[in-house]
Design an enzyme around this catalytic site. Structure first.
Site, PDB file in Angstrom:
ATOM      1  N   LYS A   1       4.559 -49.300  38.801  1.00 28.81           N
ATOM      2  CA  LYS A   1       3.396 -48.896  38.183  1.00 28.81           C
ATOM      3  C   LYS A   1       3.215 -47.146  39.595  1.00 28.81           C
ATOM      4  O   LYS A   1       3.730 -47.489  40.839  1.00 28.81           O
ATOM      5  CB  LYS A   1       2.245 -49.706  37.812  1.00 28.81           C
ATOM      6  CG  LYS A   1       0.999 -48.576  38.329  1.00 28.81           C
ATOM      7  CD  LYS A   1      -0.492 -49.773  38.496  1.00 28.81           C
ATOM      8  CE  LYS A   1      -1.573 -49.194  38.248  1.00 28.81           C
ATOM      9  NZ  LYS A   1      -2.996 -50.352  38.329  1.00 28.81           N
TER      10      LYS A   1
ATOM     11  N   SER B   1      -5.917 -49.846  34.564  1.00 33.71           N
ATOM     12  CA  SER B   1      -5.000 -48.792  35.023  1.00 33.71           C
ATOM     13  C   SER B   1      -3.387 -48.499  35.635  1.00 33.71           C
ATOM     14  O   SER B   1      -2.445 -47.754  35.109  1.00 33.71           O
ATOM     15  CB  SER B   1      -5.424 -48.281  36.544  1.00 33.71           C
ATOM     16  OG  SER B   1      -4.948 -49.237  37.369  1.00 33.71           O
TER      17      SER B   1
ATOM     18  N   SER C   1      -7.289 -53.700  36.212  1.00 38.25           N
ATOM     19  CA  SER C   1      -6.321 -53.359  35.489  1.00 38.25           C
ATOM     20  C   SER C   1      -5.037 -53.711  34.918  1.00 38.25           C
ATOM     21  O   SER C   1      -4.259 -53.091  34.216  1.00 38.25           O
ATOM     22  CB  SER C   1      -5.939 -52.575  36.774  1.00 38.25           C
ATOM     23  OG  SER C   1      -6.940 -51.491  37.018  1.00 38.25           O
TER      24      SER C   1
END
Lengths: 438, 438
Positions: B75, B145, B169
């Site tokens: 990520k 996210s 997330s």
């Protein structure tokens, strides 16, 4: 008087009034470093030309932030984009982060310039010690892990410096060096870009030579926004003297400092009471150590896997969890800390501030130790703001301080209280300054 | 079958047995990316030649760590030394950290190779969304996210990827994408080198396509060391179904997923009970949001001071504390979370595991939202391990999962429980794989 002997707050006023330039201040600090640092060894990195260039740039600009033109030392476990960051570890020699730690960025944006990096205990955690010596007596430790920052501020090499505290790495060196230090409420100041040890306890703090110095930096970090303020006076102040559950480990100078501070406050009109904490607070020191070890393991697993035997045994042991800290032990420590945080805050119905030792006594002799953090770990794990105030000179002619402690998120209030109690507690400040300046 | 369709655990076995090379696996993943990523847009950075070079290097070495030869997506709010790290922020385009985040270093040392960086909501917090689309229906969000990581694993572009969770997330995108995800106990995995938002909640997690995949990575992080293990069987398992205080926000597909998972477990012999949490747990979602905002302010103060109006309004607002979060509100939220952590752990005398929704329903349509984290924030702030398991396909033909939750530091136990409950709950796994592979 040479500008290096000015406290940060006094220098800030002169810079604002144009009676002092940042360049003159920085040059004076650099001269002081040149004079003293061969002995004190506070710094791991100094680039005089770069520091002067930064100061000149600031002198060209209009005064903007609260720290305009002031030099800052940065403990070398906090990232800087324009200087090496070694964590005092042989594994990170020459390491240069791509961006500043959050706290460094904040003070730069508020006008400060970074004078250099200060020595630290390896990873601010264990392993090898800083080379720094106590400027009051070179045969003694300046404390740790914020060894270089404490000594640099005490010896007038810089008016301000960052330290960090996971156990007692900030308030203890403040006491050993005879300076002021604020460890803010956990979570109130970004810890991004400081080497991780224990997320539950790691806290960025700063050193200065007066309460006003600490308040300037607090303004940069907007700690003032977090609480409404009322005027404070010593006469109306209720002070709870807390010997802590660890009083047995307080040596005579620490006992004398606490008694002296309380007596001075009482004479000035404060109401002094004793605070005996509930019995379970006696396990907070152990809880802080358990959490540091238990979170430190995952934190140093990358270094263990990358470097193996090159990693100092103290970190290998932690990453390998050789003390067999279990999940149950961690949970017990977390829950005790949470319980004590809540209980402690509630006590503040009966008084305004807690007065308690900063360290077990004067700075120990030798550089093989940085002293014990038994009078700090409990407050760190409780996340409360702690403010170190110098108090007496001990039998070995070394400074011994006390700390005042408030409930969580009372940083602004604690600074206001400090502003009125410090002149009462720290009556040697003028003498200390004059002697050092002479 | 193309190697990209192998789960991480299956690929690891073949690499170990020399029936598959890391290079072949990586090439297959890269081909899959070339085929699918123009639509899915999971990746912000891919360097095919570099990925293949890493794989070749690993193929030359003896198999050492548990992740040998496996590709990992990272990520893009987690630092990588050899790839850009933009946090999906216009302020950090071209940013390249000097060292890997701790979690990246750990998986590399355990034999993984970093395939590339995956898109994220800005700073994993707010601001601009990822460009990533849900691979099951490109008109829908993959969640956030950890948008890119979830979609990349779901669409067979990589067998493993890191996500993070501060609110919801990690587990929410796992549900929206029909994959597995572990959010470990807070503190059990180093979070160094991931962009700071809220130190109290920020947690690194990982995605895979089976429980065994998640367990491989847990082995790398030594989560197995933290608890003694007993054999687990579905027949003896006491499962507490928790609708949470937020059940009103559960849409029909989430309700159906929870009921279906419970029914399947009951049919398989598990003892199902309802868990109604004490009323104060109903304030945990708000507490998580308060703490994120209140700690996020100091975390984004550096960006506010450095970039001013160029910083997205959502972060400016936070750094300026425009919601006027007070210290008292922070303390109340901290204390509520601590109280609920302790209470929740104690409930585990009556059952083995909690079964609860992963998200309010199927992935919402559009990329303007990543869905709500109301079924995640309470668990995140309680620091408990959460493991996402796919369950049903909803009316829009999108996957809907559930999560199982254990007490703090029961990660290893939770993985053992997941290993026996997942085949019961996720009976569509074979079909999903076959369909995707076909």
């Amino acid at each position: 008087m040479e500008p290096c002997f000015l406290n940060a707050a006094a220098a800030a006023v002169r810079i604002r009034e144009k009676s002092l330039t940042s360049e003159a201040l920085v040059r004076s600090c650099l001269e002081r470093i040149a004079e003293r640092d061969a002995e004190v060894r506070a710094w791991t990195h100094i680039d005089p030309e770069y520091a002067i260039a930064q100061a000149r740039e600031l002198d060209k600009r209009p005064v903007a932030g609260p720290l305009h033109g002031l030099p800052f030392g940065v403990k070398d476990m906090i990232d800087t984009a324009d200087m090496p960051t070694t964590y005092n570890s042989p594994l990170y020699q020459g390491h240069r982060p791509a961006k500043d730690a959050g706290c460094v960025a904040v003070v730069r944006q508020c006008g400060a310039l970074i004078l250099g990096k200060t020595d630290t205990v390896e990873f601010a955690a264990g392993g090898r010690k800083a080379l720094t010596r106590n400027p009051h007596n070179l045969a003694h430790t300046p404390g740790g892990s914020s060894s270089g920052s404490g000594a640099a501020v005490a010896s007038y090499m810089t008016p301000l410096a960052f330290g960090t505290q996971t156990g007692g790495s900030h308030i203890r060196p403040a006491s050993f060096n005879g300076i002021y230090g604020l460890k803010p409420t956990w979570g109130a100041v970004t810890r991004e870009g400081a080497k991780l040890l224990c997320a539950t306890c790691d806290t960025i703090g700063w050193f200065g030579r007066s309460v006003a110095d600490l308040a300037l930096v607090a303004e940069a970090f907007r700690l003032r926004d977090l609480a409404a303020q009322n005027p404070v006076s010593v006469k109306s102040l209720k002070v709870a003297v807390c010997r802590t559950p660890y009083w047995k480990q307080a040596e005579p100078p620490a006992r004398q400092a606490l008694a002296t501070a309380a007596e001075r406050l009482q004479k000035a009109g404060a109401q002094i009471q004793e605070l005996e904490l509930p019995a379970r607070f006696g396990s907070l020191d152990e809880a802080q150590r358990t959490l540091t070890y238990g979170e430190g393991g995952p934190a140093f697993l990358p270094e263990l896997l990358m470097h193996g035997d090159r990693l100092h045994p103290e970190f290998r042991e932690m990453a390998d969890n050789q003390r067999a800290v279990t999940g149950a032990m961690m949970v017990e420590a977390y829950d005790l800390a949470a319980d004590c945080r809540k209980t402690f805050d509630a006590l503040f119905n009966g008084f305004d501030v807690v007065l308690t030792p900063s360290a077990p006594g004067e700075a120990p002799e030798g550089l093989h130790t940085t002293g014990d953090w038994v009078f700090n770990g409990m407050w760190t794990v409780m996340h409360v703001p702690c403010l170190a105030i110098p108090c007496i000179t001990g039998p070995k002619q070394l400074p011994v301080g006390v700390q005042i402690v408030g409930p969580r998120y009372s940083d602004a209030r604690l600074l206001e209280i400090a502003a009125v109690v410090a002149p009462v507690i720290d009556i040697g400040a003028g003498q200390r300054d004059a002697s050092a300046a002479g």
